[in-house]
Design a protein around this motif. Structure first.
Motif, mmCIF file in Angstrom:
data_model
loop_
_atom_site.group_PDB
_atom_site.id
_atom_site.type_symbol
_atom_site.label_atom_id
_atom_site.label_comp_id
_atom_site.label_asym_id
_atom_site.label_seq_id
_atom_site.Cartn_x
_atom_site.Cartn_y
_atom_site.Cartn_z
ATOM 1 N N GLY A 38 -17.630 19.821 18.035
ATOM 2 C CA GLY A 38 -16.859 18.776 18.680
ATOM 3 C C GLY A 38 -15.728 19.276 19.557
ATOM 4 O O GLY A 38 -15.066 18.481 20.214
ATOM 5 N N THR A 39 -15.470 20.576 19.582
ATOM 6 C CA THR A 39 -14.403 21.104 20.434
ATOM 7 C C THR A 39 -14.962 21.596 21.757
ATOM 8 O O THR A 39 -16.161 21.825 21.893
ATOM 9 N N VAL A 40 -14.089 21.768 22.704
ATOM 10 C CA VAL A 40 -14.468 22.222 24.034
ATOM 11 C C VAL A 40 -14.780 23.717 24.011
ATOM 12 O O VAL A 40 -14.087 24.493 23.351
ATOM 13 N N VAL A 41 -15.820 24.108 24.723
ATOM 14 C CA VAL A 41 -16.157 25.528 24.859
ATOM 15 C C VAL A 41 -15.052 26.187 25.662
ATOM 16 O O VAL A 41 -14.588 25.648 26.665
ATOM 17 N N ARG A 42 -14.607 27.389 25.205
ATOM 18 C CA ARG A 42 -13.482 28.048 25.867
ATOM 19 C C ARG A 42 -13.565 29.560 25.724
ATOM 20 O O ARG A 42 -14.298 30.074 24.886
ATOM 21 N N TYR A 43 -12.787 30.241 26.554
ATOM 22 C CA TYR A 43 -12.601 31.685 26.436
ATOM 23 C C TYR A 43 -11.550 31.928 25.367
ATOM 24 O O TYR A 43 -10.550 31.207 25.306
ATOM 25 N N GLU A 44 -11.775 32.972 24.558
ATOM 26 C CA GLU A 44 -10.797 33.297 23.530
ATOM 27 C C GLU A 44 -10.916 34.776 23.160
ATOM 28 O O GLU A 44 -12.003 35.350 23.202
ATOM 29 N N SER A 45 -9.811 35.374 22.787
ATOM 30 C CA SER A 45 -9.818 36.757 22.326
ATOM 31 C C SER A 45 -10.608 36.861 21.026
ATOM 32 O O SER A 45 -10.518 35.986 20.163
ATOM 33 N N MET A 46 -11.360 37.925 20.874
ATOM 34 C CA MET A 46 -12.104 38.140 19.632
ATOM 35 C C MET A 46 -11.147 38.299 18.455
ATOM 36 O O MET A 46 -11.524 38.044 17.318
ATOM 37 N N ASP A 47 -9.924 38.695 18.714
ATOM 38 C CA ASP A 47 -8.932 38.891 17.651
ATOM 39 C C ASP A 47 -8.471 37.583 17.027
ATOM 40 O O ASP A 47 -7.895 37.589 15.945
ATOM 41 N N THR A 48 -8.704 36.458 17.692
ATOM 42 C CA THR A 48 -8.227 35.172 17.177
ATOM 43 C C THR A 48 -9.343 34.283 16.628
ATOM 44 O O THR A 48 -9.100 33.116 16.333
ATOM 45 N N ILE A 49 -10.538 34.823 16.468
ATOM 46 C CA ILE A 49 -11.669 34.030 15.978
ATOM 47 C C ILE A 49 -11.432 33.550 14.546
ATOM 48 O O ILE A 49 -11.864 32.488 14.151
#
Length: 59
Positions: A38-49
């Motif tokens: 249900g959340t928007v697809v986004r770029y994110e650092s692998m460190d914050t997964i």
């Protein structure tokens, strides 16, 4: 199967021991993913997964 240092843009990356989260590697330790249903697809650092990186695969 690839480690973090071997990843290339476009590789699938798997997180958590039960592999319940998959993302697309975007380079520079960044992935494209939806953090939860249900959340928007986004770029994110692998460190914050929020879970351990297990491995990457190239298809």
């Amino acid at each position: 199967i690839y480690s973090v240092s071997q990843l290339k843009v476009g590789d699938l990356v798997f997180f958590f021991n039960d592999l319940h989260h998959v993302a697309l590697y975007a380079g520079n330790n960044t992935v494209i993913h939806a953090p939860r249903t249900g959340t928007v697809v986004r770029y994110e650092s692998m460190d914050t997964i929020g879970g351990p990186f297990m491995f990457g695969v190239r298809v």
